[in-house]
Scaffold this motif. Structure first.
Motif, PDB file in Angstrom:
ATOM      1  N   ALA A  50      36.566  67.411  24.565  1.00 17.86           N
ATOM      2  CA  ALA A  50      36.629  65.964  24.736  1.00 17.86           C
ATOM      3  C   ALA A  50      36.185  65.300  23.434  1.00 17.86           C
ATOM      4  O   ALA A  50      35.322  65.816  22.718  1.00 17.86           O
ATOM      5  CB  ALA A  50      35.737  65.508  25.877  1.00 17.86           C
ATOM      6  N   THR A  51      36.782  64.167  23.142  1.00 14.99           N
ATOM      7  CA  THR A  51      36.409  63.435  21.932  1.00 14.99           C
ATOM      8  C   THR A  51      36.470  61.945  22.196  1.00 14.99           C
ATOM      9  O   THR A  51      37.151  61.484  23.112  1.00 14.99           O
ATOM     10  CB  THR A  51      37.328  63.811  20.747  1.00 14.99           C
ATOM     11  OG1 THR A  51      36.787  63.254  19.549  1.00 14.99           O
ATOM     12  CG2 THR A  51      38.740  63.313  20.944  1.00 14.99           C
ATOM     13  N   GLY A  52      35.738  61.205  21.406  1.00 13.68           N
ATOM     14  CA  GLY A  52      35.711  59.755  21.531  1.00 13.68           C
ATOM     15  C   GLY A  52      34.581  59.199  20.708  1.00 13.68           C
ATOM     16  O   GLY A  52      34.189  59.773  19.682  1.00 13.68           O
ATOM     17  N   TYR A  53      34.027  58.080  21.151  1.00 12.43           N
ATOM     18  CA  TYR A  53      32.907  57.443  20.481  1.00 12.43           C
ATOM     19  C   TYR A  53      31.615  57.848  21.182  1.00 12.43           C
ATOM     20  O   TYR A  53      31.548  57.936  22.396  1.00 12.43           O
ATOM     21  CB  TYR A  53      33.015  55.918  20.549  1.00 12.43           C
ATOM     22  CG  TYR A  53      34.214  55.342  19.845  1.00 12.43           C
ATOM     23  CD1 TYR A  53      34.352  55.441  18.463  1.00 12.43           C
ATOM     24  CD2 TYR A  53      35.213  54.694  20.553  1.00 12.43           C
ATOM     25  CE1 TYR A  53      35.446  54.909  17.810  1.00 12.43           C
ATOM     26  CE2 TYR A  53      36.310  54.155  19.911  1.00 12.43           C
ATOM     27  CZ  TYR A  53      36.417  54.259  18.547  1.00 12.43           C
ATOM     28  OH  TYR A  53      37.503  53.724  17.906  1.00 12.43           O
ATOM     29  N   LEU A  54      30.576  58.042  20.389  1.00  9.95           N
ATOM     30  CA  LEU A  54      29.239  58.263  20.929  1.00  9.95           C
ATOM     31  C   LEU A  54      28.292  57.416  20.098  1.00  9.95           C
ATOM     32  O   LEU A  54      27.966  57.746  18.958  1.00  9.95           O
ATOM     33  CB  LEU A  54      28.843  59.740  20.863  1.00  9.95           C
ATOM     34  CG  LEU A  54      27.429  60.062  21.338  1.00  9.95           C
ATOM     35  CD1 LEU A  54      27.243  59.650  22.801  1.00  9.95           C
ATOM     36  CD2 LEU A  54      27.135  61.539  21.175  1.00  9.95           C
ATOM     37  N   GLY A  55      27.889  56.295  20.663  1.00 11.63           N
ATOM     38  CA  GLY A  55      26.985  55.398  19.949  1.00 11.63           C
ATOM     39  C   GLY A  55      25.554  55.891  20.019  1.00 11.63           C
ATOM     40  O   GLY A  55      25.253  56.947  20.592  1.00 11.63           O
ATOM     41  N   ASP A  56      24.659  55.127  19.453  1.00  3.51           N
ATOM     42  CA  ASP A  56      23.243  55.484  19.426  1.00  3.51           C
ATOM     43  C   ASP A  56      22.471  54.720  20.491  1.00  3.51           C
ATOM     44  O   ASP A  56      21.375  54.219  20.250  1.00  3.51           O
ATOM     45  CB  ASP A  56      22.660  55.211  18.035  1.00  3.51           C
ATOM     46  CG  ASP A  56      23.212  56.173  17.006  1.00  3.51           C
ATOM     47  OD1 ASP A  56      23.417  57.342  17.360  1.00  3.51           O
ATOM     48  OD2 ASP A  56      23.435  55.759  15.850  1.00  3.51           O
ATOM     49  N   ILE A  57      23.043  54.613  21.671  1.00  3.14           N
ATOM     50  CA  ILE A  57      22.394  53.913  22.775  1.00  3.14           C
ATOM     51  C   ILE A  57      21.413  54.873  23.452  1.00  3.14           C
ATOM     52  O   ILE A  57      21.751  56.018  23.767  1.00  3.14           O
ATOM     53  CB  ILE A  57      23.434  53.409  23.792  1.00  3.14           C
ATOM     54  CG1 ILE A  57      24.368  52.404  23.127  1.00  3.14           C
ATOM     55  CG2 ILE A  57      22.754  52.785  25.013  1.00  3.14           C
ATOM     56  CD1 ILE A  57      25.552  51.996  23.990  1.00  3.14           C
ATOM     57  N   GLY A  58      20.187  54.416  23.663  1.00  9.41           N
ATOM     58  CA  GLY A  58      19.199  55.211  24.377  1.00  9.41           C
ATOM     59  C   GLY A  58      18.533  56.291  23.535  1.00  9.41           C
ATOM     60  O   GLY A  58      17.837  57.134  24.073  1.00  9.41           O
ATOM     61  N   THR A 128      28.529  50.019  19.236  1.00 10.71           N
ATOM     62  CA  THR A 128      28.351  50.101  20.687  1.00 10.71           C
ATOM     63  C   THR A 128      27.003  49.480  21.023  1.00 10.71           C
ATOM     64  O   THR A 128      26.033  49.630  20.292  1.00 10.71           O
ATOM     65  CB  THR A 128      28.387  51.557  21.189  1.00 10.71           C
ATOM     66  OG1 THR A 128      27.375  52.313  20.519  1.00 10.71           O
ATOM     67  CG2 THR A 128      29.741  52.184  20.954  1.00 10.71           C
ATOM     68  N   ASP A 129      26.971  48.755  22.110  1.00 11.46           N
ATOM     69  CA  ASP A 129      25.741  48.119  22.568  1.00 11.46           C
ATOM     70  C   ASP A 129      25.622  48.322  24.071  1.00 11.46           C
ATOM     71  O   ASP A 129      26.626  48.301  24.795  1.00 11.46           O
ATOM     72  CB  ASP A 129      25.744  46.612  22.268  1.00 11.46           C
ATOM     73  CG  ASP A 129      25.739  46.338  20.777  1.00 11.46           C
ATOM     74  OD1 ASP A 129      24.766  46.758  20.107  1.00 11.46           O
ATOM     75  OD2 ASP A 129      26.698  45.710  20.291  1.00 11.46           O
ATOM     76  N   GLU A 130      24.416  48.500  24.513  1.00 11.12           N
ATOM     77  CA  GLU A 130      24.169  48.615  25.944  1.00 11.12           C
ATOM     78  C   GLU A 130      24.181  47.226  26.552  1.00 11.12           C
ATOM     79  O   GLU A 130      23.587  46.288  26.012  1.00 11.12           O
ATOM     80  CB  GLU A 130      22.807  49.290  26.183  1.00 11.12           C
ATOM     81  CG  GLU A 130      22.536  49.610  27.620  1.00 11.12           C
ATOM     82  CD  GLU A 130      21.275  50.433  27.800  1.00 11.12           C
ATOM     83  OE1 GLU A 130      21.076  50.948  28.910  1.00 11.12           O
ATOM     84  OE2 GLU A 130      20.497  50.578  26.840  1.00 11.12           O
ATOM     85  N   VAL A 131      24.892  47.074  27.655  1.00  7.54           N
ATOM     86  CA  VAL A 131      24.935  45.782  28.332  1.00  7.54           C
ATOM     87  C   VAL A 131      24.207  45.893  29.661  1.00  7.54           C
ATOM     88  O   VAL A 131      24.185  46.967  30.293  1.00  7.54           O
ATOM     89  CB  VAL A 131      26.395  45.289  28.541  1.00  7.54           C
ATOM     90  CG1 VAL A 131      27.031  44.972  27.218  1.00  7.54           C
ATOM     91  CG2 VAL A 131      27.220  46.282  29.297  1.00  7.54           C
ATOM     92  N   GLU A 132      23.617  44.816  30.073  1.00 12.94           N
ATOM     93  CA  GLU A 132      22.846  44.811  31.333  1.00 12.94           C
ATOM     94  C   GLU A 132      23.776  44.699  32.510  1.00 12.94           C
ATOM     95  O   GLU A 132      24.762  44.056  32.515  1.00 12.94           O
ATOM     96  CB  GLU A 132      21.880  43.628  31.325  1.00 12.94           C
ATOM     97  CG  GLU A 132      21.002  43.586  30.106  1.00 12.94           C
ATOM     98  CD  GLU A 132      19.658  44.247  30.304  1.00 12.94           C
ATOM     99  OE1 GLU A 132      19.243  44.405  31.446  1.00 12.94           O
ATOM    100  OE2 GLU A 132      19.037  44.602  29.311  1.00 12.94           O
TER     101      GLU A 132
END
Length: 132
Positions: A50-58, A128-132
């Motif tokens: 699998a491939t895609g985006y992996l942000g630095d969330i968390g 990428t940003d975490e949204v509430e």
């Protein structure tokens, strides 16, 4: 695979096989995934790339933020029945915020882009940003 390979962007090699990664002991996320998939398949565990985006969330902020990433999925019987489970041999811990772009047998099935002739990448940013 996580402890066998050392991550190094400078050692990226588009022709590195799972065996090459195992013997060279270095690679990028694609090589971690390929080695882990190979080991799973040797044990008769269905596995896919699998491939895609992996942000630095968390996770703690990194001066070299993530962008494209590769991981693998295995088909296991869990508490809710059989399904595909996500694993990441490079990070070796659960991460949030994965955005899947493609799944396949290996990286060849999951090209991020396909072009004919020369293609110059002038800039590339992923946020990428975490949204509430």
């Amino acid at each position: 695979a996580h402890t066998r390979l050392r991550f190094d962007y400078q050692q990226a090699d588009a022709t590195r096989t799972a065996f090459d990664g195992y013997t060279q002991r270095v690679g990028v996320c694609r090589d971690f995934a390929h080695l882990a998939i190979t080991l799973c398949r040797c044990m008769n565990i269905p596995a896919r790339y699998a491939t895609g985006y992996l942000g630095d969330i968390g996770v703690p902020k990194d001066p070299a933020p993530m962008d494209f990433s590769a991981w693998f999925e295995v088909y296991l019987h869990g508490p809710e029945g059989p399904r595909w489970y996500t694993f990441d041999a490079r990070h070796n811990r659960p991460r949030i915020g994965r955005i899947v772009m493609a799944r396949g047998r290996d990286a060849t099935d999951c090209a991020i882009s396909t072009n004919f002739g020369y293609a110059h990448l002038a800039r590339f940013d992923v946020h990428t940003d975490e949204v509430e």
